[in-house]
Motif scaffolding. Structure first.
Motif, short mmCIF file in Angstrom:
data_model
loop_
_atom_site.label_atom_id
_atom_site.label_comp_id
_atom_site.label_asym_id
_atom_site.label_seq_id
_atom_site.Cartn_x
_atom_site.Cartn_y
_atom_site.Cartn_z
N ASN A 492 0.82 -1.08 -0.25
CA ASN A 492 -0.17 0.03 -0.07
C ASN A 492 0.79 1.34 -0.05
O ASN A 492 0.21 2.38 0.29
N PHE A 493 1.95 1.18 -0.54
CA PHE A 493 3.15 2.33 -0.41
C PHE A 493 2.59 3.36 -1.37
O PHE A 493 2.88 4.51 -0.71
N TRP A 494 1.92 3.29 -2.39
CA TRP A 494 1.56 4.37 -3.29
C TRP A 494 0.19 4.93 -2.77
O TRP A 494 0.07 6.26 -3.08
N GLY A 495 -0.60 4.31 -2.18
CA GLY A 495 -1.82 4.90 -1.68
C GLY A 495 -2.71 5.35 -2.86
O GLY A 495 -2.86 4.58 -3.95
N ASN A 496 -2.82 6.78 -2.79
CA ASN A 496 -3.83 7.22 -4.09
C ASN A 496 -2.81 8.10 -4.81
O ASN A 496 -3.39 8.80 -5.68
N ALA A 497 -1.50 8.11 -4.82
CA ALA A 497 -0.65 8.87 -5.58
C ALA A 497 -0.63 8.34 -7.08
O ALA A 497 -0.63 9.02 -8.01
N LEU A 498 -0.88 7.08 -7.15
CA LEU A 498 -0.99 6.36 -8.58
C LEU A 498 -2.18 5.58 -8.66
O LEU A 498 -2.60 4.91 -7.60
N PHE A 499 -2.76 5.88 -9.88
CA PHE A 499 -4.08 5.07 -10.17
C PHE A 499 -4.11 4.21 -11.33
O PHE A 499 -3.59 4.57 -12.34
N VAL A 500 -4.53 3.10 -11.24
CA VAL A 500 -4.54 2.15 -12.38
C VAL A 500 -5.92 1.31 -12.42
O VAL A 500 -6.38 1.11 -11.34
N TYR A 501 -6.61 1.49 -13.32
CA TYR A 501 -7.92 1.11 -13.80
C TYR A 501 -7.82 -0.59 -13.54
O TYR A 501 -6.90 -0.96 -14.02
N PRO A 502 -8.82 -0.84 -12.96
CA PRO A 502 -8.62 -2.70 -12.59
C PRO A 502 -8.56 -3.35 -13.51
O PRO A 502 -7.90 -4.32 -13.67
N ASP A 503 -9.03 -3.03 -15.01
CA ASP A 503 -8.98 -3.90 -15.97
C ASP A 503 -7.51 -3.83 -16.52
O ASP A 503 -7.13 -5.04 -17.37
N ASN A 504 -6.67 -2.78 -16.09
CA ASN A 504 -5.52 -2.60 -16.99
C ASN A 504 -4.22 -3.48 -15.63
O ASN A 504 -3.09 -3.20 -16.12
N LEU A 505 -4.70 -3.77 -14.53
CA LEU A 505 -3.75 -4.44 -13.69
C LEU A 505 -3.28 -5.77 -14.33
O LEU A 505 -4.10 -6.85 -14.49
N ASN A 506 -1.98 -5.71 -14.38
CA ASN A 506 -1.28 -7.27 -14.93
C ASN A 506 -0.14 -7.39 -14.43
O ASN A 506 0.62 -8.31 -14.98
N LEU A 507 0.24 -6.81 -13.11
CA LEU A 507 1.60 -7.15 -12.50
C LEU A 507 1.69 -8.84 -12.12
O LEU A 507 2.53 -9.46 -12.18
N ILE A 508 0.38 -8.99 -11.81
CA ILE A 508 0.16 -10.49 -11.16
C ILE A 508 0.56 -11.29 -12.36
O ILE A 508 1.08 -12.42 -12.46
N ASP A 509 -0.13 -11.12 -13.51
CA ASP A 509 -0.12 -11.93 -14.84
C ASP A 509 1.41 -11.76 -15.19
O ASP A 509 1.83 -12.89 -15.89
N SER A 510 2.23 -10.95 -14.96
CA SER A 510 3.71 -11.10 -15.37
C SER A 510 4.44 -12.40 -14.67
O SER A 510 5.40 -12.69 -15.01
N GLU A 511 3.79 -12.73 -13.65
CA GLU A 511 4.63 -13.82 -12.91
C GLU A 511 4.39 -15.33 -13.68
O GLU A 511 5.13 -16.14 -13.36
N PHE A 512 3.52 -15.25 -14.41
CA PHE A 512 2.97 -16.55 -14.96
C PHE A 512 3.37 -16.68 -16.40
O PHE A 512 2.68 -17.48 -17.19
N ILE A 513 4.15 -15.91 -17.23
CA ILE A 513 4.62 -15.91 -18.38
C ILE A 513 5.70 -16.94 -18.46
O ILE A 513 6.19 -17.21 -17.62
N PRO A 514 5.60 -17.54 -19.54
CA PRO A 514 6.88 -18.41 -19.83
C PRO A 514 8.06 -18.13 -19.24
O PRO A 514 8.58 -16.98 -19.42
N ILE A 515 8.95 -19.28 -18.56
CA ILE A 515 10.19 -18.79 -18.17
C ILE A 515 11.24 -18.60 -19.24
O ILE A 515 12.06 -17.65 -18.82
N HIS A 516 11.13 -18.96 -20.26
CA HIS A 516 12.09 -18.72 -21.38
C HIS A 516 12.10 -17.18 -21.67
O HIS A 516 12.87 -16.52 -22.04
N MET A 517 10.67 -16.40 -21.56
CA MET A 517 10.60 -15.05 -21.77
C MET A 517 11.05 -14.27 -20.58
O MET A 517 11.53 -13.19 -20.99
N LYS A 518 10.75 -14.56 -19.57
CA LYS A 518 11.57 -13.87 -18.38
C LYS A 518 13.01 -13.70 -18.65
O LYS A 518 13.73 -12.85 -18.29
N LEU A 519 13.75 -14.97 -18.95
CA LEU A 519 15.06 -15.06 -19.03
C LEU A 519 15.60 -14.39 -20.32
O LEU A 519 16.94 -14.62 -20.28
N LEU A 520 14.86 -14.15 -21.08
CA LEU A 520 15.46 -13.70 -22.48
C LEU A 520 16.33 -12.42 -22.41
O LEU A 520 17.26 -12.36 -23.09
#
Length: 665
Positions: A492-520
């Motif tokens: 909760n560091f950012w509080g109301n300083a930064l706003f992201v529309y719920p449909d645009n949240l994808n930081l969690i999705d980035s944890e589940f991309i293929p491992i070779h794409m992470k290591l590229l």
């Protein structure tokens, strides 16, 4: 305390500027460095209170403009985003001030230089603490003015003059776009206060506005215009040409302006205006595409630059591209995280480059260096740390933010997202290649310096070495230490300083991309660094043969001349505009038509008419009788034909008289 954060740099800058002759160079250096250091300490306290303890602070100082519907106050907003920027700006500025007292000690105008540095810091703090667009614009223009003064500090050098004017004019284009954006914000929302505007944004999701006789979605228009301002200040593709030329200023200026502070103002603006951009998806696409292209372009140009500071300048431009397209993908926290991380290792690189330049008698061409590893071991170690962090080597600061940016780009699963991912990955390869190339040509290759230069080489003195040593620590550890706080899941560091529309949240999705794409990206960085060392260590002759081949020469020329942006601007935009301004606008219209119809035309007409009237005063009776007869005849004729002339437009008569007058001259 919060007001002192802003006012102390102003006090030190004005004192060094007005009383520099009284207190002397050493006094100016001690005063300004001490004030900025105290500001840095208070910024760290503010970061603890605002960011870590979650207690933002707002100060409504006094009324500034009060004109019925248009009311602006001097207000200061200290939230999480401001706290991060305060720490970055004041920490880097303190070290640059300390570094400058040694680097510029030979200059008789050191108080003026320290004054400019402190004023620059003050305006940057005004920019990041403002609570409305107008106050932010004051800081925005202030840092532009101070950058002009700092780049042109050695004003007797023609190249410094040209670079400063270029920086000012190119930034004016971006500032004009930002001003239009602020005007549009006021037109739509009837306010320029952040709180009011951002709270009203959802109510205008479907609103349109007529711009250039075209109906456009108003939030998209505002977002694009604000982004034009960010393009100018953050040197994105199209308005990037000022940044490499700004290297003509003293090296501490490069570290302060082009690493940590001024160029990051555009990224800060994108983060601050996130509520507007989140409801303008088309503007986000523009931001993503421009940022990705900037990242790739600047990295490719940096491959063949020979000036030590220009290589680092193009790497700054490339890293700004990463930050911008991260914001375009709605990951503002990741973009600001990379902004903070990048500030430390890029300032380390610039100040390290200044140490090298200081040691080799102000030589900046890497082809005239080499063999400095044994003579400058401390500087070599510092630049090695900075370069590896810039490359994104695992477990260094740059790794923790740059790789996350590429991961969220791939996890967006959209055309702009994958476009940014692949260009960013290629940019990572190029970054590693030119970083190792810089280290090899400067420190590891055979010595190419002149004998007197080589004999006088010396490592950094204590006041230059201490900032390097301090910057090396966050360049290694700060990414690891702050990752979970700033971009961790559930923070909760950012509080109301930064706003992201719920449909645009994808930081969690980035944890589940293929491992070779992470290591590229990491693999490409390692491959780029190893290939650079291999080619320059063992295959220099083969590189030369490739360079002088037909294809190699064309490619080298294309990259070395920066994709011909400057040539196109000069030949197809600047020269025609200057020609139009002189031959058409000035000579034909201003000196020609306007003066002929205006002051000179009217005065000549009155003068000629007076000469004619003078000739009529002959003193002969029959001349007066003739004039009286003609006047009476004209009056009677006009009186009888008045009804028949009632339908005639008298404006035609005026046009007829003016045309006769013009063509008679």
């Amino acid at each position: 305390m919060y007001l002192n954060i802003v006012l102390l740099p102003l006090f030190s800058g004005l004192t060094a500027g007005f009383f520099g002759r009284k207190i002397g160079p050493y006094g100016a250096g001690i005063l300004t460095t001490s004030c900025i250091a105290m500001t840095c300490v208070m910024s760290l306290i503010a970061f603890y209170e605002v960011g870590l303890q979650g207690s933002p602070c707002y100060i409504d100082l006094m009324s500034w403009i009060d004109s019925e519907l248009f009311t602006i106050s001097w207000g200061f907003l200290f939230d999480s985003l401001t706290a991060v920027m305060l720490v970055v700006v004041t920490f880097i500025s303190t070290l640059v001030h300390l570094y400058s007292t040694e680097y510029m000690s030979h200059d008789p105008h050191l108080p003026r230089f320290m004054c400019y540095l402190s004023l620059f810091t003050f305006f940057m703090l005004i920019l990041v603490t403002a609570d409305n667009f107008i106050q932010m614009f004051v800081g925005w223009e202030g840092v532009g003015l101070c950058s002009y003064l700092l780049i042109n500090f050695w004003f007797t050098r023609i190249q410094a003059n040209k670079a400063a004017i270029k920086a000012m004019l190119v930034n004016r284009i971006g500032d004009f776009g930002l001003a239009l954006g602020i005007f549009t914000v006021y037109y739509v929302f009837n306010s320029v206060n952040y709180v009011t505007v951002f709270s009203l944004v959802p109510s205008f999701v479907d609103s349109t506005i007529v711009f250039f006789n075209t109906e456009i979605h108003c939030l998209t228009l505002i977002g694009v215009l604000l982004f034009v301002g960010a393009v100018g200040k953050s040197a994105q593709l199209g308005l990037h040409t000022w940044l490499p030329d700004a290297m003509e200023g003293p090296t501490p200026v490069s570290a302060l302006i082009h690493a940590a502070t001024m160029v990051t103002a555009g990224v800060f603006l994108l983060g601050r205006c996130s509520p507007i951009f989140e409801y303008a998806p088309n503007a986000l696409v523009v931001v993503t595409v421009v940022g990705a292209m900037t990242c790739f372009f600047a990295a490719s140009v940096g491959l063949v630059q020979n000036d030590l500071k220009r290589v680092i300048a193009y790497s700054t431009c490339s890293q700004l591209g990463y930050m911008v397209f991260a914001c375009g993908l709605s990951n503002y926290s990741v973009g600001v995280f990379h902004l903070a991380n990048h500030a430390f290792f890029k300032a380390l690189l610039f100040l390290g480059a200044g140490s090298v330049i200081h040691a080799v008698s102000d030589e900046q061409d890497m082809r005239k260096m080499g063999g400095l590893k044994k003579l400058l071991p401390f500087t070599y170690g510092m630049m090695l740390i900075g370069s590896l962090s810039l490359m994104g080597m695992p477990f260094l600061t740059g790794f923790y933010s740059k790789d996350v940016i590429l991961e969220v780009a791939y996890a967006k699963y959209s055309l702009p997202g994958h476009f940014a991912y692949w260009l960013g990955s290629m940019g990572a390869f190029f970054t590693a290649f030119y970083s190792i190339r810089l280290l090899y040509l400067t420190f590891l290759s055979e010595c190419n310096a002149y004998r007197p230069v080589f004999l006088n080489v010396h490592d950094a003195p204590i006041r230059m070495g201490l900032p390097l040593a301090i910057l090396a620590v966050p360049s290694i550890f700060i990414g690891y230490l702050t990752r979970d706080v700033i971009i961790g899941f559930g923070t909760n560091f950012w509080g109301n300083a930064l706003f992201v529309y719920p449909d645009n949240l994808n930081l969690i999705d980035s944890e589940f991309i293929p491992i070779h794409m992470k290591l590229l990206s990491v693999c490409l960085s390692v491959l780029g660094g190893l290939s650079s060392y291999f080619f320059y260590r063992y295959k220099m002759k083969e590189l030369y043969r490739v360079k002088i081949s037909l294809l190699g020469r064309s490619l080298y020329k294309f990259l070395n001349r920066k994709w011909f942006f400057d040539k196109v601007y000069n030949e197809f935009i600047n020269q025609p505009l200057l020609g139009f301004g002189y031959h058409t606008s000035y000579k034909a219209i201003d000196r020609g038509l306007i003066e002929m119809l205006g002051p000179f035309g009217l005065s000549n007409l009155v003068f000629n008419c007076s000469l004619l009237m003078k000739k009529l005063q002959s003193g002969t009776t029959y001349h007066y009788i003739l004039i009286l007869l003609l006047s009476t005849t004209l009056f009677v004729t006009g009186f009888f034909f008045m009804d028949s002339l009632a339908g005639v437009d008298l404006r035609l008569f005026v046009v007829f008289v003016l045309s006769v007058f013009v063509f008679s001259h």
